[in-house]
Design a protein around this motif. Structure first.
Motif, PDB file in Angstrom:
ATOM      1  N   ASP A  72       0.803  -1.233   0.000  1.00 52.54           N
ATOM      2  CA  ASP A  72       0.000   0.000   0.000  1.00 52.54           C
ATOM      3  C   ASP A  72       0.828   1.271   0.000  1.00 52.54           C
ATOM      4  OD1 ASP A  72      -2.728  -0.288  -0.283  1.00 52.54           O
ATOM      5  OD2 ASP A  72      -2.918  -1.144   1.734  1.00 52.54           O
ATOM      6  N   LEU A  73       1.955   1.253  -0.646  1.00 49.00           N
ATOM      7  CA  LEU A  73       2.737   2.491  -0.750  1.00 49.00           C
ATOM      8  C   LEU A  73       2.027   3.433  -1.708  1.00 49.00           C
ATOM      9  CD1 LEU A  73       6.372   1.093  -0.989  1.00 49.00           C
ATOM     10  CD2 LEU A  73       5.109   1.867   1.031  1.00 49.00           C
ATOM     11  N   GLY A  74       2.093   4.716  -1.429  1.00 47.92           N
ATOM     12  CA  GLY A  74       1.402   5.656  -2.303  1.00 47.92           C
ATOM     13  C   GLY A  74       1.783   7.091  -1.999  1.00 47.92           C
ATOM     14  N   PRO A  75       1.015   8.027  -2.521  1.00 54.67           N
ATOM     15  CA  PRO A  75       1.325   9.445  -2.377  1.00 54.67           C
ATOM     16  C   PRO A  75       1.553   9.832  -0.914  1.00 54.67           C
ATOM     17  CG  PRO A  75      -0.485   9.152  -3.910  1.00 54.67           C
ATOM     18  CD  PRO A  75      -0.199   7.800  -3.329  1.00 54.67           C
ATOM     19  N   THR A  89      14.032  -0.080 -10.075  1.00 53.67           N
ATOM     20  CA  THR A  89      13.899   0.061  -8.624  1.00 53.67           C
ATOM     21  C   THR A  89      13.188   1.370  -8.291  1.00 53.67           C
ATOM     22  OG1 THR A  89      16.117  -0.928  -8.540  1.00 53.67           O
ATOM     23  CG2 THR A  89      15.161  -0.158  -6.451  1.00 53.67           C
ATOM     24  N   ALA A  90      13.685   2.447  -8.859  1.00 53.01           N
ATOM     25  CA  ALA A  90      13.146   3.773  -8.544  1.00 53.01           C
ATOM     26  C   ALA A  90      11.861   4.052  -9.320  1.00 53.01           C
ATOM     27  CB  ALA A  90      14.192   4.840  -8.867  1.00 53.01           C
ATOM     28  N   GLY A  91      11.820   3.586 -10.571  1.00 52.84           N
ATOM     29  CA  GLY A  91      10.650   3.844 -11.409  1.00 52.84           C
ATOM     30  C   GLY A  91       9.377   3.265 -10.805  1.00 52.84           C
ATOM     31  N   THR A  92       9.463   2.061 -10.244  1.00 56.67           N
ATOM     32  CA  THR A  92       8.266   1.430  -9.676  1.00 56.67           C
ATOM     33  C   THR A  92       7.832   2.119  -8.388  1.00 56.67           C
ATOM     34  OG1 THR A  92       9.727  -0.233  -8.706  1.00 56.67           O
ATOM     35  CG2 THR A  92       8.544  -0.848 -10.722  1.00 56.67           C
ATOM     36  N   ILE A  93       8.794   2.612  -7.608  1.00 56.01           N
ATOM     37  CA  ILE A  93       8.426   3.386  -6.407  1.00 56.01           C
ATOM     38  C   ILE A  93       7.606   4.596  -6.851  1.00 56.01           C
ATOM     39  CG2 ILE A  93       9.299   4.833  -4.510  1.00 56.01           C
ATOM     40  CD1 ILE A  93      11.826   2.984  -4.505  1.00 56.01           C
ATOM     41  N   ALA A  94       8.123   5.303  -7.850  1.00 54.01           N
ATOM     42  CA  ALA A  94       7.441   6.511  -8.318  1.00 54.01           C
ATOM     43  C   ALA A  94       6.065   6.188  -8.898  1.00 54.01           C
ATOM     44  CB  ALA A  94       8.311   7.229  -9.351  1.00 54.01           C
ATOM     45  N   ARG A  95       5.941   5.042  -9.565  1.00 56.94           N
ATOM     46  CA  ARG A  95       4.646   4.684 -10.178  1.00 56.94           C
ATOM     47  C   ARG A  95       3.547   4.442  -9.147  1.00 56.94           C
ATOM     48  NH1 ARG A  95       5.847  -0.076 -14.184  1.00 56.94           N
ATOM     49  NH2 ARG A  95       3.591  -0.039 -14.507  1.00 56.94           N
ATOM     50  N   THR A  96       3.913   4.107  -7.902  1.00 55.89           N
ATOM     51  CA  THR A  96       2.869   3.966  -6.874  1.00 55.89           C
ATOM     52  C   THR A  96       2.379   5.329  -6.395  1.00 55.89           C
ATOM     53  OG1 THR A  96       4.385   4.034  -4.984  1.00 55.89           O
ATOM     54  CG2 THR A  96       3.978   1.863  -5.978  1.00 55.89           C
ATOM     55  N   GLY A  97       3.098   6.400  -6.771  1.00 55.28           N
ATOM     56  CA  GLY A  97       2.776   7.723  -6.255  1.00 55.28           C
ATOM     57  C   GLY A  97       3.664   8.109  -5.081  1.00 55.28           C
ATOM     58  N   ALA A  98       4.414   7.138  -4.546  1.00 56.91           N
ATOM     59  CA  ALA A  98       5.357   7.436  -3.462  1.00 56.91           C
ATOM     60  C   ALA A  98       6.568   8.166  -4.035  1.00 56.91           C
ATOM     61  CB  ALA A  98       5.790   6.149  -2.774  1.00 56.91           C
ATOM     62  N   THR A  99       7.352   8.764  -3.149  1.00 60.12           N
ATOM     63  CA  THR A  99       8.541   9.505  -3.573  1.00 60.12           C
ATOM     64  C   THR A  99       9.793   8.667  -3.337  1.00 60.12           C
ATOM     65  OG1 THR A  99       7.467  11.562  -2.938  1.00 60.12           O
ATOM     66  CG2 THR A  99       9.858  11.635  -3.202  1.00 60.12           C
ATOM     67  N   ARG A 126       8.504   5.170   4.658  1.00 56.92           N
ATOM     68  CA  ARG A 126       7.738   3.949   4.947  1.00 56.92           C
ATOM     69  C   ARG A 126       8.459   2.661   4.589  1.00 56.92           C
ATOM     70  NH1 ARG A 126       2.276   3.033   3.144  1.00 56.92           N
ATOM     71  NH2 ARG A 126       2.676   1.196   4.405  1.00 56.92           N
ATOM     72  N   ALA A 127       9.426   2.760   3.723  1.00 60.13           N
ATOM     73  CA  ALA A 127      10.062   1.514   3.273  1.00 60.13           C
ATOM     74  C   ALA A 127      11.487   1.784   2.828  1.00 60.13           C
ATOM     75  CB  ALA A 127       9.257   0.901   2.116  1.00 60.13           C
ATOM     76  N   ILE A 128      12.276   0.703   2.824  1.00 59.71           N
ATOM     77  CA  ILE A 128      13.649   0.771   2.321  1.00 59.71           C
ATOM     78  C   ILE A 128      13.831  -0.391   1.340  1.00 59.71           C
ATOM     79  CG2 ILE A 128      14.536  -0.483   4.367  1.00 59.71           C
ATOM     80  CD1 ILE A 128      17.129   1.236   4.018  1.00 59.71           C
ATOM     81  N   VAL A 129      14.491  -0.100   0.234  1.00 60.03           N
ATOM     82  CA  VAL A 129      14.659  -1.099  -0.831  1.00 60.03           C
ATOM     83  C   VAL A 129      16.142  -1.335  -1.097  1.00 60.03           C
ATOM     84  CG1 VAL A 129      14.026  -1.747  -3.195  1.00 60.03           C
ATOM     85  CG2 VAL A 129      12.506  -0.267  -1.860  1.00 60.03           C
ATOM     86  N   PRO A 130      16.754  -2.273  -0.363  1.00 62.06           N
ATOM     87  CA  PRO A 130      18.138  -2.606  -0.693  1.00 62.06           C
ATOM     88  C   PRO A 130      18.154  -3.356  -2.026  1.00 62.06           C
ATOM     89  CG  PRO A 130      17.290  -4.128   0.969  1.00 62.06           C
ATOM     90  CD  PRO A 130      16.214  -3.088   0.743  1.00 62.06           C
ATOM     91  N   VAL A 131      19.073  -2.979  -2.911  1.00 58.74           N
ATOM     92  CA  VAL A 131      19.240  -3.691  -4.185  1.00 58.74           C
ATOM     93  C   VAL A 131      20.499  -4.542  -4.044  1.00 58.74           C
ATOM     94  CG1 VAL A 131      19.599  -3.453  -6.664  1.00 58.74           C
ATOM     95  CG2 VAL A 131      18.171  -1.797  -5.439  1.00 58.74           C
ATOM     96  N   HIS A 132      20.383  -5.806  -4.404  1.00 63.73           N
ATOM     97  CA  HIS A 132      21.555  -6.699  -4.351  1.00 63.73           C
ATOM     98  C   HIS A 132      22.205  -6.657  -5.733  1.00 63.73           C
ATOM     99  CE1 HIS A 132      19.900  -7.729  -0.565  1.00 63.73           C
ATOM    100  NE2 HIS A 132      19.032  -8.629  -0.983  1.00 63.73           N
TER     101      HIS A 132
END
Ligand SMILES: *Cc1c(COP(=O)(O)O)cnc(C)c1O
Length: 380
Positions: A72-75, A89-99, A126-132
């Motif tokens: 439920d990530l969003g604006p 990684t970043a594009g999908t975060i932005a597509r939810t409306g989150a920053t 709200r979240a952290i996205v470590p990329v391996h």
């Protein structure tokens, strides 16, 4: 001898009979959407990763989007991710409306600098996205303690690292999801697009399964707004054939990386890192070498090496020439700042990846090494 960066035919053509049989099986039963091969592949991956739920999806990008939607990530939400990563990684975060909030990385691992992430936490995080990235884990222990302190969700972007491990584990204890990709250049390369979402959480898994088919359960009753994130039956069938060889592919990549490290390590200016910096597994990490990424310090020397290798028909690629905060599409983000990710910016200027695919022959690897040796000896 030309050496490609990746040779999918060298891997797939020897499996032609098995792949064709898998195709014929699917052609025979005709269940092209959500057919039985998907569950079989999901069970294989869940068992391999040691996670409760594996959910096959349409791509690694959709795997991330689905995970973020399930959380439920969003604006109004802020999500921390590394500045140095593939765009999805970043594009999908932005597509939810989150920053997306871009965080600097460690130069030794190319992965998230968790102390830098700590400095960017706000009440909206709200979240952290470590990329391996490139085949080894970000520092999951540090990510987990930061997430625990601040109540953050953790989504691991494992697109380049399915089967990499850290201190013997393949999945974070606090991770809500890990996501994977079977794009042909990934370690388990499909014959097209697909991906997977893994989780140990029963309710997140069931939510992700619903969102994969338009938030629908039962048929034509939509409780949430999902999407079409399904993996094709055919792709699952083909991936199962390849999955049987996955351990061998990984070992071959590790052998190639060890050979490069040993041979390139002897060249002038490599031991002290003055002219070439070799990639290395960080302590505790099992590296599966999606990429073997060199750093070439010094103004324009990386681009000179790229030209040098191109002229000798040796495949190489720049992963990645721009960091996320430098991407044109992110210039209007409040958190985008061009000067607080200095390590990421340096890596984007220094990094170059050379062929490490499993079927690379000894002669081909020797050719790559000889070309780099000649580059250094030419005083470049
Ligand atoms: C490849 C990749 C993705 C996206 O996967 P696709 O299957 O191409 O959509 C996401 N994140 C990272 C780090 C990747 O390398």
């Amino acid at each position: 001898m030309a050496v490609p960066l990746l040779d999918v035919n060298a891997q797939n053509h020897p499996l032609a009979a098995e792949l064709t049989a898998a195709f014929q099986q699917v052609l025979g039963h005709g269940r092209f959407i959500m057919g039985p091969e998907i569950e079989r592949f999901e069970a294989q991956v869940a068992d391999f990763l040691g996670v409760k739920h594996a959910i096959g999806v349409s791509s690694g990008t959709d795997a991330l989007l689905l995970a973020f939607m399930a959380l439920d990530l969003g604006p109004g939400d802020e999500v921390l991710c590394p500045a140095f990563t593939f765009f999805a990684t970043a594009g999908t975060i932005a597509r939810t409306g989150a920053t997306p909030v871009f965080v600097d990385v460690h130069e030794g691992s190319f992965n998230l600098d968790v102390e830098a992430a700590r400095k960017k936490i706000t009440p909206r995080t709200r979240a952290i996205v470590p990329v391996h990235l490139f085949g080894q884990f970000a520092d999951l222990d540090a990510v987990e303690s930061l997430a625990a302190e601040h109540g953050l969700h953790v989504v691991e972007d494992g697109a380049q690292s399915m089967g990499a491990a850290q201190n013997g584990r393949m999945f974070g204890a606090r991770s809500d999801f890990a996501t994977y990709s079977y794009f042909p250049s990934k370690n388990l390369g499909g014959l097209g697009d697909s991906g997977l979402v893994a989780t140990n959480d029963d309710s997140l898994a069931s939510r992700a399964r619903d969102l994969r088919v338009h938030g629908m359960n039962p048929k034509y009753y939509h409780h949430a707004i999902g999407g079409n994130f399904r993996m094709d039956t055919l792709q699952a069938a083909l991936l199962s054939v390849k999955f049987a060889h996955y351990a061998a592919y990984t070992t071959a990549r590790q052998v190639n990386a060890a050979y490069y490290s040993e041979q390139l390590g002897q060249l002038p200016g490599v031991a002290d890192g003055s002219r070439l910096i070799l990639p290395a597994a960080q302590p505790g990490n099992t590296h599966i070498w999606n990429q073997f990424t060199l750093r070439v310090p010094g103004a324009c020397r990386r681009d000179a090496l790229r030209q040098w290798l191109n002229a000798r028909q040796i495949g190489c690629e720049i992963y990645y020439p721009l960091t996320m905060d430098q991407q044109p599409c992110f210039q209007n983000l409040p958190a985008a700042s061009s000067n607080d990710c200095p390590v990421a910016h340096r890596l984007a200027a220094e990094a170059i990846s050379i062929p490490v695919f499993p079927e690379l022959s000894l002669e081909q690897a020797a050719e790559v090494i000889a070309a780099i040796k000649a580059f250094l000896e030419a005083g470049e």
